[in-house]
Design a protein around this motif. Structure first.
Motif, PDB file in Angstrom:
ATOM      1  N   MET A  24       0.831  -1.206   0.000  1.00 29.05           N
ATOM      2  CA  MET A  24       0.000   0.000   0.000  1.00 29.05           C
ATOM      3  C   MET A  24       0.867   1.257   0.000  1.00 29.05           C
ATOM      4  N   ARG A  25       0.239   2.370  -0.358  1.00 31.55           N
ATOM      5  CA  ARG A  25       0.938   3.653  -0.328  1.00 31.55           C
ATOM      6  C   ARG A  25      -0.070   4.772  -0.128  1.00 31.55           C
ATOM      7  N   LYS A  26       0.190   5.628   0.845  1.00 31.99           N
ATOM      8  CA  LYS A  26      -0.664   6.777   1.071  1.00 31.99           C
ATOM      9  C   LYS A  26      -0.594   7.673  -0.153  1.00 31.99           C
ATOM     10  N   GLY A  27      -1.752   7.960  -0.752  1.00 28.82           N
ATOM     11  CA  GLY A  27      -1.769   8.709  -2.001  1.00 28.82           C
ATOM     12  C   GLY A  27      -1.846   7.815  -3.223  1.00 28.82           C
ATOM     13  N   GLY A  28      -1.732   6.487  -3.000  1.00 21.19           N
ATOM     14  CA  GLY A  28      -1.880   5.539  -4.098  1.00 21.19           C
ATOM     15  C   GLY A  28      -0.621   5.317  -4.910  1.00 21.19           C
ATOM     16  N   LEU A  29      -0.805   4.785  -6.082  1.00 18.87           N
ATOM     17  CA  LEU A  29       0.289   4.417  -6.972  1.00 18.87           C
ATOM     18  C   LEU A  29       1.230   5.590  -7.230  1.00 18.87           C
ATOM     19  N   ARG A  30       2.527   5.307  -7.149  1.00 18.95           N
ATOM     20  CA  ARG A  30       3.526   6.292  -7.570  1.00 18.95           C
ATOM     21  C   ARG A  30       3.988   5.921  -8.973  1.00 18.95           C
ATOM     22  N   LEU A  31       3.686   6.778  -9.929  1.00 16.09           N
ATOM     23  CA  LEU A  31       4.034   6.534 -11.320  1.00 16.09           C
ATOM     24  C   LEU A  31       4.615   7.819 -11.894  1.00 16.09           C
ATOM     25  N   GLU A  32       5.939   7.901 -11.896  1.00 18.21           N
ATOM     26  CA  GLU A  32       6.591   9.114 -12.357  1.00 18.21           C
ATOM     27  C   GLU A  32       8.053   8.840 -12.697  1.00 18.21           C
ATOM     28  N   LYS A  33       8.628   9.750 -13.483  1.00 15.05           N
ATOM     29  CA  LYS A  33      10.047   9.679 -13.819  1.00 15.05           C
ATOM     30  C   LYS A  33      10.789  10.786 -13.085  1.00 15.05           C
ATOM     31  N   VAL A  34      11.919  10.427 -12.502  1.00 14.33           N
ATOM     32  CA  VAL A  34      12.786  11.410 -11.858  1.00 14.33           C
ATOM     33  C   VAL A  34      14.210  11.194 -12.373  1.00 14.33           C
ATOM     34  N   ASP A  35      15.014  12.225 -12.279  1.00 10.88           N
ATOM     35  CA  ASP A  35      16.423  12.093 -12.638  1.00 10.88           C
ATOM     36  C   ASP A  35      17.220  11.820 -11.378  1.00 10.88           C
ATOM     37  N   ALA A  36      17.918  10.695 -11.361  1.00 11.87           N
ATOM     38  CA  ALA A  36      18.681  10.288 -10.184  1.00 11.87           C
ATOM     39  C   ALA A  36      20.165  10.226 -10.521  1.00 11.87           C
ATOM     40  N   GLN A  37      20.964  10.640  -9.576  1.00 14.69           N
ATOM     41  CA  GLN A  37      22.408  10.570  -9.766  1.00 14.69           C
ATOM     42  C   GLN A  37      22.873   9.137  -9.521  1.00 14.69           C
ATOM     43  N   CYS A  38      23.462   8.522 -10.517  1.00 18.04           N
ATOM     44  CA  CYS A  38      23.930   7.136 -10.411  1.00 18.04           C
ATOM     45  C   CYS A  38      25.423   7.124 -10.128  1.00 18.04           C
ATOM     46  N   LYS A  39      25.813   6.684  -8.943  1.00 26.08           N
ATOM     47  CA  LYS A  39      27.225   6.656  -8.565  1.00 26.08           C
ATOM     48  C   LYS A  39      28.012   5.680  -9.420  1.00 26.08           C
ATOM     49  N   GLU A  40      27.373   4.556  -9.769  1.00 30.33           N
ATOM     50  CA  GLU A  40      28.061   3.536 -10.555  1.00 30.33           C
ATOM     51  C   GLU A  40      28.465   4.078 -11.922  1.00 30.33           C
ATOM     52  N   LEU A  41      27.570   4.866 -12.531  1.00 31.15           N
ATOM     53  CA  LEU A  41      27.845   5.420 -13.857  1.00 31.15           C
ATOM     54  C   LEU A  41      28.491   6.795 -13.790  1.00 31.15           C
ATOM     55  N   GLN A  42      28.467   7.385 -12.577  1.00 31.36           N
ATOM     56  CA  GLN A  42      28.943   8.751 -12.385  1.00 31.36           C
ATOM     57  C   GLN A  42      28.241   9.704 -13.366  1.00 31.36           C
ATOM     58  N   ALA A  43      26.925   9.516 -13.431  1.00 30.62           N
ATOM     59  CA  ALA A  43      26.112  10.331 -14.337  1.00 30.62           C
ATOM     60  C   ALA A  43      24.667  10.290 -13.855  1.00 30.62           C
ATOM     61  N   THR A  44      23.844  11.152 -14.422  1.00 26.69           N
ATOM     62  CA  THR A  44      22.413  11.159 -14.125  1.00 26.69           C
ATOM     63  C   THR A  44      21.736  10.050 -14.931  1.00 26.69           C
ATOM     64  N   LEU A  45      20.863   9.299 -14.271  1.00 30.00           N
ATOM     65  CA  LEU A  45      20.152   8.197 -14.924  1.00 30.00           C
ATOM     66  C   LEU A  45      18.659   8.312 -14.611  1.00 30.00           C
ATOM     67  N   PRO A  46      17.792   8.294 -15.607  1.00 29.76           N
ATOM     68  CA  PRO A  46      16.356   8.355 -15.351  1.00 29.76           C
ATOM     69  C   PRO A  46      15.883   7.172 -14.499  1.00 29.76           C
ATOM     70  N   LEU A  47      15.096   7.468 -13.482  1.00 29.93           N
ATOM     71  CA  LEU A  47      14.514   6.452 -12.593  1.00 29.93           C
ATOM     72  C   LEU A  47      13.003   6.582 -12.675  1.00 29.93           C
ATOM     73  N   ILE A  48      12.348   5.525 -13.120  1.00 27.05           N
ATOM     74  CA  ILE A  48      10.888   5.530 -13.278  1.00 27.05           C
ATOM     75  C   ILE A  48      10.277   4.734 -12.140  1.00 27.05           C
ATOM     76  N   HIS A  49       9.488   5.397 -11.320  1.00 25.91           N
ATOM     77  CA  HIS A  49       8.823   4.743 -10.198  1.00 25.91           C
ATOM     78  C   HIS A  49       7.457   4.230 -10.635  1.00 25.91           C
ATOM     79  N   CYS A  50       7.165   2.979 -10.331  1.00 32.86           N
ATOM     80  CA  CYS A  50       5.801   2.448 -10.507  1.00 32.86           C
ATOM     81  C   CYS A  50       5.562   1.399  -9.420  1.00 32.86           C
ATOM     82  N   TYR A  51       5.166   1.869  -8.266  1.00 37.86           N
ATOM     83  CA  TYR A  51       4.943   0.980  -7.123  1.00 37.86           C
ATOM     84  C   TYR A  51       3.859   1.581  -6.222  1.00 37.86           C
ATOM     85  N   GLY A  52       3.456   0.778  -5.231  1.00 40.27           N
ATOM     86  CA  GLY A  52       2.437   1.239  -4.288  1.00 40.27           C
ATOM     87  C   GLY A  52       1.026   1.089  -4.812  1.00 40.27           C
ATOM     88  N   ALA A  53       0.784   0.073  -5.655  1.00 40.24           N
ATOM     89  CA  ALA A  53      -0.537  -0.118  -6.264  1.00 40.24           C
ATOM     90  C   ALA A  53      -1.535  -0.778  -5.332  1.00 40.24           C
TER      91      ALA A  53
END
Length: 366
Positions: A305-334
């Motif tokens: 469960m998730r307060k506010g319901g499903l999280r479905l969105e894209k954010v830009d996350a800093q990836c340490k492994e790649l040492q670059a920004t990597l798009p992170l798409i959330h789709c959870y909490g359904a």
């Protein structure tokens, strides 16, 4: 055509559906998950889900989005049921009873527009259930969750998906785990990571809802849901391909207990027997303690469960492994709606990834 690699975290119904959809659109996919189809864990909710369709009114923007995703999923499951019976999807009559008619506004959100919808006559209510104020029926789908998940995995593997079994503490680990699994010099860095991990990672809005259900051998040829005045519900959900019938259940938010409640089991069996007496076996001896039900399994699962319901969105996350920004798409909490919206969510994930790729290509062209 290789559109790039996408890493998906989680092998529940949202993660697997998204994997299949991305693969069909030319992406390479790696799924990293703590459990895979065939595994069972109290926190791996998808194999335990009753998985049946019931509409819901849509008053808010989030509810309207969910209903749109439900319609896309309904249409896709219609195709699967007709063309691929081994996937474990079937359409059956669905019945809902409400003790408080005010809990359902039939005109909100197109509830009456689903195929086969009609309001039941009072004479069609179960005998002895004078509390029922409203009954409706429509055409709904059911599916055998373990069979369907395995079919999704097989579809993904057929299109070249890679599956890695690993437990991640943070989405950041996904790229490192993927890289470590590849032969040296062969790995292609991902263009995006999809977080389909159920409750997410350290999301304070997410929480479990404990559910206790029972699988019985007794047959039923329709789904039945009874919504009581106190907010509790009784459900009867047949599983195709010999899966028995799922009956239940309980909804206990923020309850982490793994202990099966004998009291809850007794109450569920009594309620289902009263709601659908035709299921009860009155001829086989030795079933007195189970009220005429052939009990195959009593189980506990935690809905994500998730307060506010499903999280479905894209954010830009800093990836340490790649040492670059990597798009992170959330789709959870359904929550309990994972199967109902799965193909709609998969379409949204594919769209979000395709937008990333378009931007990437345009940058390279410059």
């Amino acid at each position: 055509m290789n559109q790039g690699r996408v890493i998906i975290i989680g092998a529940g119904v949202l993660g697997l559906s998204s994997a299949v959809q991305l693969l069909k659109h030319g992406y390479q996919v790696t799924v990293i998950a703590r459990e895979l189809p065939g595994d069972y864990s109290i926190d791996y909710a998808s194999p335990w889900a009753g998985a049946h369709f019931r509409p819901s009114p849509a008053n808010t923007a989030a509810e309207r989005l969910e209903q749109s995703l439900m319609r896309e999923t309904y249409q896709e499951l219609e195709k699967i049921a007709k063309e691929i019976p081994e996937a474990g999807v079937k359409f059956v009559p669905a019945i809902e009873y409400f003790d408080t008619a005010a809990t359902l506004s039939l005109d909100e959100g197109g509830y009456t527009e689903w195929p086969g919808f009609r309001i039941l006559e009072a004479s069609e209510y179960p005998v002895g259930h004078g509390s029922i104020q409203l009954g409706v029926t429509y055409s709904g789908w059911v599916l055998n969750s373990p069979v369907y998940l395995k079919w999704l995995q097989q579809q993904a593997e057929k299109h070249g998906a890679q599956f890695i079994k690993a437990q991640l503490a943070d989405p950041q680990e996904a790229v490192a785990v993927y890289r470590a699994s590849q032969p040296h010099g062969v790995a292609s860095d991902p263009i995006a990571v999809v977080n389909a991990s159920g409750r997410g990672f350290d999301d304070h809005a997410s929480f479990p809802s404990r559910g206790q259900f029972i699988i019985v051998s007794n047959q039923c040829d329709q789904t039945i849901s009874h919504h009581c005045r106190d907010g509790s519900s009784t459900v009867i959900i047949p599983w195709p391909l010999g899966g028995g019938t799922v009956i239940g259940g309980t909804k206990e938010p923020h309850d982490w207990s793994e202990e099966i409640s004998d009291i809850s089991t007794e109450q569920i069996l009594q309620r289902v027997g009263d709601l659908c007496p035709g299921m009860v076996d009155r001829h086989t001896s030795g079933l007195e303690k189970t009220h005429g039900f052939h009990v195959k399994q009593v189980y506990i699962a935690r809905r994500p469960m998730r307060k506010g319901g499903l999280r479905l969105e894209k954010v830009d996350a800093q990836c340490k492994e790649l040492q670059a920004t990597l798009p992170l798409i959330h789709c959870y909490g359904a929550g309990a709606s994972g199967y109902k919206i799965s193909w709609g969510v998969a379409n949204q994930v594919n769209e979000l990834v395709s937008q990333i790729h378009v931007v990437s290509n345009s940058t390279e062209d410059e």
